[in-house]
Design an enzyme around this catalytic site. Structure first.
Site, PDB file in Angstrom:
ATOM      1  N   ALA A 112     -23.984 -13.245 -67.363  1.00 29.82           N
ATOM      2  CA  ALA A 112     -24.875 -12.977 -66.230  1.00 29.82           C
ATOM      3  C   ALA A 112     -26.045 -12.068 -66.624  1.00 29.82           C
ATOM      4  O   ALA A 112     -27.174 -12.274 -66.194  1.00 29.82           O
ATOM      5  CB  ALA A 112     -24.082 -12.344 -65.079  1.00 29.82           C
ATOM      6  N   TYR A 137     -31.735 -38.146 -58.092  1.00 31.20           N
ATOM      7  CA  TYR A 137     -30.294 -37.875 -58.063  1.00 31.20           C
ATOM      8  C   TYR A 137     -29.726 -37.776 -59.478  1.00 31.20           C
ATOM      9  O   TYR A 137     -28.936 -36.889 -59.785  1.00 31.20           O
ATOM     10  CB  TYR A 137     -29.561 -38.982 -57.288  1.00 31.20           C
ATOM     11  CG  TYR A 137     -28.116 -38.635 -57.028  1.00 31.20           C
ATOM     12  CD1 TYR A 137     -27.743 -38.026 -55.833  1.00 31.20           C
ATOM     13  CD2 TYR A 137     -27.133 -38.890 -57.975  1.00 31.20           C
ATOM     14  CE1 TYR A 137     -26.425 -37.677 -55.601  1.00 31.20           C
ATOM     15  CE2 TYR A 137     -25.816 -38.538 -57.750  1.00 31.20           C
ATOM     16  CZ  TYR A 137     -25.458 -37.938 -56.559  1.00 31.20           C
ATOM     17  OH  TYR A 137     -24.156 -37.585 -56.328  1.00 31.20           O
ATOM     18  N   LYS A 183     -28.866 -13.334 -61.804  1.00 32.83           N
ATOM     19  CA  LYS A 183     -29.175 -12.035 -62.421  1.00 32.83           C
ATOM     20  C   LYS A 183     -30.321 -12.251 -63.417  1.00 32.83           C
ATOM     21  O   LYS A 183     -31.457 -12.382 -63.013  1.00 32.83           O
ATOM     22  CB  LYS A 183     -27.923 -11.448 -63.090  1.00 32.83           C
ATOM     23  CG  LYS A 183     -26.913 -10.864 -62.105  1.00 32.83           C
ATOM     24  CD  LYS A 183     -26.061 -11.915 -61.468  1.00 32.83           C
ATOM     25  CE  LYS A 183     -24.891 -11.373 -60.710  1.00 32.83           C
ATOM     26  NZ  LYS A 183     -24.177 -12.440 -59.988  1.00 32.83           N
ATOM     27  N   ASP A 239     -19.214 -14.225 -70.288  1.00 36.04           N
ATOM     28  CA  ASP A 239     -19.747 -14.182 -68.930  1.00 36.04           C
ATOM     29  C   ASP A 239     -21.122 -13.561 -69.123  1.00 36.04           C
ATOM     30  O   ASP A 239     -21.263 -12.349 -69.289  1.00 36.04           O
ATOM     31  CB  ASP A 239     -18.859 -13.322 -68.022  1.00 36.04           C
ATOM     32  CG  ASP A 239     -19.483 -13.133 -66.637  1.00 36.04           C
ATOM     33  OD1 ASP A 239     -20.692 -13.399 -66.472  1.00 36.04           O
ATOM     34  OD2 ASP A 239     -18.760 -12.703 -65.723  1.00 36.04           O
ATOM     35  N   PHE A 267     -15.017  -9.590 -64.018  1.00 36.29           N
ATOM     36  CA  PHE A 267     -15.697  -9.333 -62.741  1.00 36.29           C
ATOM     37  C   PHE A 267     -14.777  -9.866 -61.631  1.00 36.29           C
ATOM     38  O   PHE A 267     -13.928 -10.716 -61.888  1.00 36.29           O
ATOM     39  CB  PHE A 267     -17.060 -10.033 -62.717  1.00 36.29           C
ATOM     40  CG  PHE A 267     -17.808  -9.763 -61.447  1.00 36.29           C
ATOM     41  CD1 PHE A 267     -18.270  -8.484 -61.158  1.00 36.29           C
ATOM     42  CD2 PHE A 267     -18.027 -10.776 -60.508  1.00 36.29           C
ATOM     43  CE1 PHE A 267     -18.924  -8.222 -59.965  1.00 36.29           C
ATOM     44  CE2 PHE A 267     -18.695 -10.508 -59.323  1.00 36.29           C
ATOM     45  CZ  PHE A 267     -19.146  -9.233 -59.053  1.00 36.29           C
ATOM     46  N   ASP A 268     -14.920  -9.372 -60.399  1.00 32.74           N
ATOM     47  CA  ASP A 268     -13.900  -9.711 -59.387  1.00 32.74           C
ATOM     48  C   ASP A 268     -13.812 -11.212 -59.082  1.00 32.74           C
ATOM     49  O   ASP A 268     -12.721 -11.743 -58.896  1.00 32.74           O
ATOM     50  CB  ASP A 268     -14.010  -8.843 -58.121  1.00 32.74           C
ATOM     51  CG  ASP A 268     -15.363  -8.891 -57.442  1.00 32.74           C
ATOM     52  OD1 ASP A 268     -16.200  -9.710 -57.848  1.00 32.74           O
ATOM     53  OD2 ASP A 268     -15.582  -8.109 -56.495  1.00 32.74           O
ATOM     54  N   HIS A 318     -13.020  -4.775 -48.535  1.00 29.59           N
ATOM     55  CA  HIS A 318     -14.294  -4.045 -48.465  1.00 29.59           C
ATOM     56  C   HIS A 318     -15.390  -4.832 -47.761  1.00 29.59           C
ATOM     57  O   HIS A 318     -16.314  -4.269 -47.217  1.00 29.59           O
ATOM     58  CB  HIS A 318     -14.750  -3.620 -49.862  1.00 29.59           C
ATOM     59  CG  HIS A 318     -14.857  -4.740 -50.843  1.00 29.59           C
ATOM     60  ND1 HIS A 318     -13.753  -5.366 -51.379  1.00 29.59           N
ATOM     61  CD2 HIS A 318     -15.926  -5.365 -51.376  1.00 29.59           C
ATOM     62  CE1 HIS A 318     -14.146  -6.316 -52.213  1.00 29.59           C
ATOM     63  NE2 HIS A 318     -15.460  -6.341 -52.221  1.00 29.59           N
TER      64      HIS A 318
END
Ligand code: F0G
Length: 457
Positions: free
Chosen positions: A220, A76, A261, A218, A128-129, A443
């Site tokens: 990624a 843990y 990614k 960011d 990014f969204d 979407h």
């Protein structure tokens, strides 16, 4: 660095485990589409032959990563696997504070909820969204500052992911103390997957230092971005990819990182910083929402796989193969008669459905029509990035994302052949109309209906 002197791209790996892919009849695909309301998110994966919906969490782990899963320490607190991940991440990123999280948007949520406040401002080349949603969730404002060339699919500039530095200067002057954070998204996924140059990162870093504003990445797709600096930017051709990545991170104060990614894992992410006071806030928020700071929403085995994947993605042979595969794919699509966004980036080919289907107006979603046609023709799943995803969008794109180390050149050739058939009867493709629309992020779950017989229903 050694060069690959051959025309043929080879996958720099051989296959040790296989995962069969479903092959359906056209009739079965049509039935699946009708059931899914012409929304490819509603398809079952068992109805998809080549799945190019995303490159996120869909890559193939290496034998080393699979082996490391068994060595994961599931303690843990203070797990050995965390120490392994921390030492790798500190070595790569150069930041003292490393927090594992379950995926990129968890890092974004912790960052936004601890350092932003209502009315504060974040500047980004393009959010990014999920990043934008987390910024807006706390009442802050996300401002995008892409270079103008990013909006022109025909412009072949090498670094269309750059931030517009003049616009950054104006925004810093306009918003003043309200600017709490500047971010650069490497690579710029929302606008075509284009990389950011080292020169631009240095310029943004210098502005942030001058204005005393924290600067995060960011990250990624940090490895793909580093590869493009190596191959497209003067002065870096003799640099190791890892050294380029380290230099990039050294110019910032921290990062959010979706390891799904370039970390080449199925689940995982990181939040890292050099600021001690921010790290204290992150730690408290992490304990509240993700878990103890030495596992952060993941199992010990996931931390092991991430520690290995973060470095594997910096391998030059792998990155050369990946960038050449995407370029080959983009070229093949263009030869098949489908216009693409130039120049190709590192993780996806973006098709210009607006140009291919001028007879379909934006309100009938040309991108969705093309995505549906690619599925119906050959079971290829892609994602619309146009008026359906972003109402009022200037571009009508379809993204075909390549999962890492997953598909071979034959798979890519097959998708190109499918595209050829679609392109031959492009003018017959009908637009679509929404028949059911959810209140936000439509979407993902909207249902649609074709506005003509062109899909063969
Ligand atoms: N930032 C960028 C640039 C991304 O592309 C993504 C995810 C995230 C952050 C969020 O990370 O999914 O681990 O929570 N992009 C995926 C895609 C979903 O398909 O492009 P996450």
């Amino acid at each position: 660095m050694k060069d690959w002197g051959f025309r043929t791209i080879i996958e720099p790996f051989r296959i040790k485990a296989v995962d069969p892919i479903p092959i359906l009849s056209r009739h079965e695909r049509l039935q699946a589409l009708q059931r899914a309301g012409y929304n490819l998110f509603a398809l079952k994966a068992d109805e998809v032959t080549i799945d190019l919906l995303t490159d996120s969490g869909t890559g193939a782990m290496s034998a080393r990563q699979w082996g490391a899963l068994m060595t994961g320490d599931e303690s843990y607190a203070g797990s050995r696997s965390f120490e392994h991940l921390r030492s790798v991440a500190q070595g790569l990123l150069g930041y003292p504070h490393i927090f594992p999280v379950h995926q990129g948007r968890a890092a974004e949520r912790i960052l936004a909820s601890t350092v932003l406040y209502p009315g504060s401002v974040v500047l980004n080349n393009t959010h990014f969204d999920t990043t934008r949603a987390n910024v807006e969730q706390v009442g802050a404002v996300g401002v995008d500052l892409p270079v103008p060339s990013a909006a022109d699919p025909e412009d072949r500039s090498p670094f269309k992911g750059d931030m517009d530095v003049d616009a950054l200067d104006s925004a810093l002057a306009e918003y003043g103390d309200r600017v709490v954070l500047v971010m650069l998204t490497l690579t710029n996924n929302a606008m075509g997957g284009h990389p950011v140059s080292m020169a631009n990162i240095e310029a943004v870093s210098a502005r942030c230092a001058e204005a005393n504003v924290p600067f995060f990445f960011d990250a990624a797709r940090y490895a793909e971005n580093a590869w493009f600096i190596h191959t497209r930017e003067e002065g870096f051709e003799n640099w190791e990819i890892r050294d380029i990545a380290q230099k990039v991170f050294s110019l910032g104060d921290g990062c959010t990182l979706s390891a799904k990614k370039d970390g080449i894992v199925h689940i995982g992410g990181l939040l890292a910083t050099r600021f001690d006071d921010w790290a204290d806030k992150f730690r408290n928020s992490l304990i509240l929402g993700e878990g103890f700071p030495t596992y952060g929403g993941l199992a010990g085995r996931d931390l092991e796989a991430m520690a290995i994947g973060l470095l594997e993605s910096l391998d030059a042979d792998y990155l050369r193969y990946r960038a050449r595969s995407v370029a080959y794919f983009a070229n093949g699509m263009e030869e098949a008669g489908i216009p693409v966004v130039h120049p190709p980036g590192g993780h996806a080919v973006y098709l210009d459905a607006g140009r291919l289907l001028p007879h379909i107006p934006p309100e009938q979603f040309p991108g969705q029509a093309l995505a549906v046609a690619l599925y119906l023709e050959g079971g290829v799943r892609s994602v619309e990035v146009g008026s359906l995803m972003f109402p009022g969008s200037r571009l009508e794109l379809v993204r075909l994302a390549l999962p890492r180390r997953t598909y071979t050149q034959a798979h890519v050739d097959y998708v190109i052949e499918v595209a050829e058939r679609v392109s031959e009867r492009a003018q017959e493709l009908p637009g679509l109309r929404i028949v059911h629309e959810p209140p936000f992020l439509r979407h993902f779950s909207a249902r649609l209906e074709p506005q003509g017989p062109g899909f063969g229903a």
